[in-house]
Design an enzyme around this catalytic site. Structure first.
Site, PDB file in Angstrom:
ATOM      1  N   ALA A 116       0.830  -1.214   0.000  1.00  6.62           N
ATOM      2  CA  ALA A 116       0.000   0.000   0.000  1.00  6.62           C
ATOM      3  C   ALA A 116       0.857   1.253   0.000  1.00  6.62           C
ATOM      4  CB  ALA A 116      -0.926  -0.004   1.220  1.00  6.62           C
ATOM      5  N   ARG A 155      -3.373   7.322 -10.789  1.00  5.85           N
ATOM      6  CA  ARG A 155      -4.578   7.399 -11.622  1.00  5.85           C
ATOM      7  C   ARG A 155      -5.817   7.860 -10.841  1.00  5.85           C
ATOM      8  NH1 ARG A 155      -3.927   1.510 -14.025  1.00  5.85           N
ATOM      9  NH2 ARG A 155      -2.337   1.407 -12.397  1.00  5.85           N
ATOM     10  N   LYS A 162      -4.181   6.420  -1.842  1.00  4.46           N
ATOM     11  CA  LYS A 162      -5.245   5.647  -2.501  1.00  4.46           C
ATOM     12  C   LYS A 162      -6.009   4.750  -1.538  1.00  4.46           C
ATOM     13  CE  LYS A 162      -4.153   2.478  -5.739  1.00  4.46           C
ATOM     14  NZ  LYS A 162      -3.958   1.970  -7.112  1.00  4.46           N
ATOM     15  N   ASN A 203      -7.888   1.486  -9.239  1.00  3.02           N
ATOM     16  CA  ASN A 203      -6.818   2.395  -9.658  1.00  3.02           C
ATOM     17  C   ASN A 203      -7.344   3.754 -10.093  1.00  3.02           C
ATOM     18  OD1 ASN A 203      -4.459   0.468  -9.575  1.00  3.02           O
ATOM     19  ND2 ASN A 203      -5.911  -0.646 -10.849  1.00  3.02           N
ATOM     20  N   TYR A 235     -29.971  30.210  22.645  1.00  4.92           N
ATOM     21  CA  TYR A 235     -28.622  30.771  22.510  1.00  4.92           C
ATOM     22  C   TYR A 235     -28.675  32.276  22.687  1.00  4.92           C
ATOM     23  CZ  TYR A 235     -23.995  31.388  20.337  1.00  4.92           C
ATOM     24  OH  TYR A 235     -22.689  31.693  20.096  1.00  4.92           O
TER      25      TYR A 235
HETATM   26  C1  UD1 Z   1      -0.098  -4.767 -10.283  1.00  2.00           C
HETATM   27  C2  UD1 Z   1       0.601  -5.977 -10.902  1.00  2.00           C
HETATM   28  C3  UD1 Z   1      -0.230  -6.498 -12.067  1.00  2.00           C
HETATM   29  C4  UD1 Z   1      -1.618  -6.836 -11.603  1.00  2.00           C
HETATM   30  C5  UD1 Z   1      -2.262  -5.648 -10.880  1.00  2.00           C
HETATM   31  C6  UD1 Z   1      -3.540  -6.062 -10.229  1.00  2.00           C
HETATM   32  C7  UD1 Z   1       3.025  -5.757 -10.656  1.00  2.00           C
HETATM   33  C8  UD1 Z   1       4.277  -5.317 -11.298  1.00  2.00           C
HETATM   34  N1  UD1 Z   1       1.902  -5.596 -11.369  1.00  2.00           N
HETATM   35  O1  UD1 Z   1      -0.173  -3.762 -11.286  1.00  2.00           O
HETATM   36  O2  UD1 Z   1       0.391  -7.655 -12.642  1.00  2.00           O
HETATM   37  O3  UD1 Z   1      -2.410  -7.226 -12.706  1.00  2.00           O
HETATM   38  O4  UD1 Z   1      -1.395  -5.144  -9.840  1.00  2.00           O
HETATM   39  O5  UD1 Z   1      -4.204  -4.944  -9.684  1.00  2.00           O
HETATM   40  O6  UD1 Z   1       3.051  -6.227  -9.539  1.00  2.00           O
HETATM   41  N2  UD1 Z   1       2.951  -0.702  -4.412  1.00  2.00           N
HETATM   42  C9  UD1 Z   1       3.850  -0.550  -3.378  1.00  2.00           C
HETATM   43  N3  UD1 Z   1       5.112  -0.124  -3.638  1.00  2.00           N
HETATM   44  C10 UD1 Z   1       5.546   0.146  -4.901  1.00  2.00           C
HETATM   45  C11 UD1 Z   1       4.613  -0.020  -5.971  1.00  2.00           C
HETATM   46  C12 UD1 Z   1       3.335  -0.448  -5.695  1.00  2.00           C
HETATM   47  O7  UD1 Z   1       3.525  -0.777  -2.215  1.00  2.00           O
HETATM   48  O8  UD1 Z   1       6.699   0.515  -5.054  1.00  2.00           O
HETATM   49  C13 UD1 Z   1       1.591  -1.135  -4.113  1.00  2.00           C
HETATM   50  C14 UD1 Z   1       0.537  -0.160  -4.537  1.00  2.00           C
HETATM   51  O9  UD1 Z   1       0.270   0.761  -3.494  1.00  2.00           O
HETATM   52  C15 UD1 Z   1      -0.667  -1.057  -4.826  1.00  2.00           C
HETATM   53  C16 UD1 Z   1      -0.021  -2.367  -5.254  1.00  2.00           C
HETATM   54  O10 UD1 Z   1       1.314  -2.324  -4.820  1.00  2.00           O
HETATM   55  O11 UD1 Z   1      -1.445  -1.285  -3.672  1.00  2.00           O
HETATM   56  C17 UD1 Z   1      -0.076  -2.576  -6.758  1.00  2.00           C
HETATM   57  O12 UD1 Z   1       0.610  -1.477  -7.363  1.00  2.00           O
HETATM   58  P1  UD1 Z   1       0.038  -0.752  -8.644  1.00  2.00           P
HETATM   59  O13 UD1 Z   1       0.943   0.341  -8.999  1.00  2.00           O
HETATM   60  O14 UD1 Z   1      -1.409  -0.481  -8.491  1.00  2.00           O
HETATM   61  O15 UD1 Z   1       0.266  -1.924  -9.707  1.00  2.00           O
HETATM   62  P2  UD1 Z   1      -0.593  -2.211 -10.998  1.00  2.00           P
HETATM   63  O16 UD1 Z   1      -0.049  -1.412 -12.108  1.00  2.00           O
HETATM   64  O17 UD1 Z   1      -2.026  -2.115 -10.698  1.00  2.00           O
HETATM   65 MG    MG Z   2      -3.131  -1.459  -8.964  1.00  2.40          MG
END
Ligand code: UD1
Ligand code: MG
Length: 463
Positions: A12, A18, A25, A233, A393
């Site tokens: 998280a 987005r 988020k 997202n 009041y």
């Molecule tokens: C990610 C997956 C994708 C999957 C999708 C499902 C990867 C590379 N991709 O993509 O395959 O289909 O989720 O929703 O894993 N987060 C961190 N630290 C970071 C980056 C992200 O904690 O450095 C957390 C975000 O807060 C989020 C989650 O990881 O809760 C997923 O990250 P997000 O950037 O939403 O990945 P997606 O592009 O959705």
């Molecule tokens: Mg995501």
């Protein structure tokens, strides 16, 4: 029974670009609660006690909002991708943990059954990675699940990294972002993830490819519960998640014997309780810790927040009720407002355009029209005439109005507090009452009417 030691790691830390928001988020709300609390509640209800939450972007805000939850926070700074997030979290994963379950804070609606299905598969198979997938009509922006001719999962590829590979983008099985890893495998393999040549991020999904290269078993579990597994997202996906939760909550109340005339337009927050045979009209919002008894009737366009309604209460159209109590058989509205501390006892009647704040209306009180009762104690059986105002009041302090049992307040009366209207007393219509009215007396405080000769008016006109 799934007794193995498990640690859940929730990702998280991301900004959630987005969402186009200045809030983290995972704190965006679904029916009045931060989205991530749905996931935390599900894990806690399953008895998964060791929960690590990886925070980064606006970490303090997330930690503050979740301070009452039994989770351990890990700060990932900077955020270099989902693989990096788990690398950072590993320092806090106990050695004796067998399974590490990774979930995404932005996909919080996963059910307990879906989680248990993944864990069961991990237990039954030799797999070092179990990945959860869903099949969509269009894979959109999600990671694509690549399988070989034998149907075995070989990799998960990000759509961003596959722009020039239509055969990958055509895949409809996508990664939900939920996994169960074997702890020793994870610890070692995390060190081997390269950076994406496209985004520079470290992808957790690369572990699937790494496991396969090591000749280890990777299993994918296709879960049919698509609506609850997709990540949130964007605002549109947040709205879709809200609809999913709303439908689930409404279905539960209908199963429990509540009639919702139009479930699509009825928004009931997760902690609300409703008794049998209560009927709820369209456009109703029931929020917070509201409790509604049996056989109540709630007409349309009503909002009730953190309030308790006993059995047989009738709320007519257009009411707002906040932090108040309404006892059995009382009715209110249309268009009435209960502000914090309103306490309507049995069979009270509050009619249209009446506002009540921090006041007790004892049994059988009637306040039918256009009235404000604030900081008042209104005795049983009292009739409060149209247009009665408690002037509570003085510009500095609030003062109390006491109306004793069986009093009768004539219409268009101002009761200037502090003031007491005695038991059985009457107040004449149009009065401004600044002194107490003793029991059984008639208090009148208004200019005496004079009836002049009509001659006087005629002469005036001639002049
Ligand atoms: C990610 C997956 C994708 C999957 C999708 C499902 C990867 C590379 N991709 O993509 O395959 O289909 O989720 O929703 O894993 N987060 C961190 N630290 C970071 C980056 C992200 O904690 O450095 C957390 C975000 O807060 C989020 C989650 O990881 O809760 C997923 O990250 P997000 O950037 O939403 O990945 P997606 O592009 O959705
Ligand atoms: Mg995501």
């Amino acid at each position: 029974m799934l007794t193995e030691k498990i640690t859940a790691v929730i990702l998280a830390a991301g900004q959630g670009t987005r969402m186009k928001s200045s809030h983290p988020k995972v704190l965006h709300q679904i029916l009045g609660r931060p989205m991530i609390t749905y996931l935390l509640d599900t894990l806690i209800n399953l008895g998964i006690g060791d929960i690590l939450l990886v925070v980064g972007y606006q970490a303090e805000k997330v930690q503050e909002a979740l301070k009452d939850y039994p989770v351990r926070f890990v700060v990932q700074e900077p955020q270099l991708g989902t693989g990096h997030a788990v690398q950072v979290a590993m320092a806090a994963v106990p050695e004796e943990t067998r399974e590490v379950m990774v979930l995404c804070g932005d996909a919080p609606l996963i059910s307990g059954d879906s989680i248990q299905a993944l864990r069961q598969l991990h237990k039954n198979q030799e797999a070092v990675v179990i990945i959860q997938t869903v099949v969509l009509p269009d894979g959109l922006h999600y990671g694509r699940v690549v399988r070989d001719e034998a149907g075995r999962v070989t990799a998960v590829l990000q759509s961003k990294d596959s722009k020039d590979r239509p055969e990958i983008l055509a895949i409809r099985e996508i990664n939900t972002g939920v996994y169960v890893f074997d702890n020793p495998f994870l610890r070692e393999a995390l060190q081997k993830i390269p950076k994406s040549p496209v985004t520079g991020e470290i992808y957790l999904t690369d572990l699937i490819h790494i496991a396969r290269e090591q000749g280890r078993v990777v299993e994918a579990l296709i879960d049919p519960d698509v609506d609850k597994l997709l990540g949130i997202n964007s605002r549109a996906e947040l709205a879709a998640a809200t609809q999913t939760v709303k439908r689930q909550i409404n279905a539960r109340h209908m199963d429990g014997g509540v009639t919702l005339i139009d479930p699509e337009s009825t928004y009931i927050e997760p902690l609300v309780r409703i008794g049998r045979d209560t009927v709820i009209y369209p456009n109703v919002y029931l929020q917070g810790r509201t409790v509604i008894g049996e056989n109540c009737l709630i007409e349309s366009t009503v909002k009730i927040v953190d309030s308790t309604l006993e059995d047989g209460v009738h709320i007519k159209m257009g009411c707002v009720i906040n932090q108040s109590r309404i006892a059995e058989g009382a009715d209110m509205g249309p268009f009435a407002h209960l502000r914090p501390g309103a306490d309507l006892r049995q069979r009270v009647h509050v009619g249209n355009f009446v506002e009540v704040k921090k006041s007790v209306l004892h049994e059988g009180v009637k306040a039918g029209h256009l009235t404000y009762l604030g900081d008042a104690d209104v005795g049983p059986g009292t009739n409060v005439g149209a247009g009665t105002i408690t002037c509570n009041y003085d510009g500095v302090k609030k003062h109390k109005t006491t109306i004793e049992e069986g009093a009768f307040i004539g219409s268009n009366t101002a009761l200037v507090a502090p003031v007491t209207i005695g038991k059985g007393a009457y107040v004449g219509a149009g009065s401004t009452i600044t002194k107490d009215v003793p029991p059984d007396k008639l208090g009148i405080g208004r200019a005496r009417q004079v009836n002049l000769e009509r001659r006087f008016i005629a002469r005036k006109k001639e002049e």
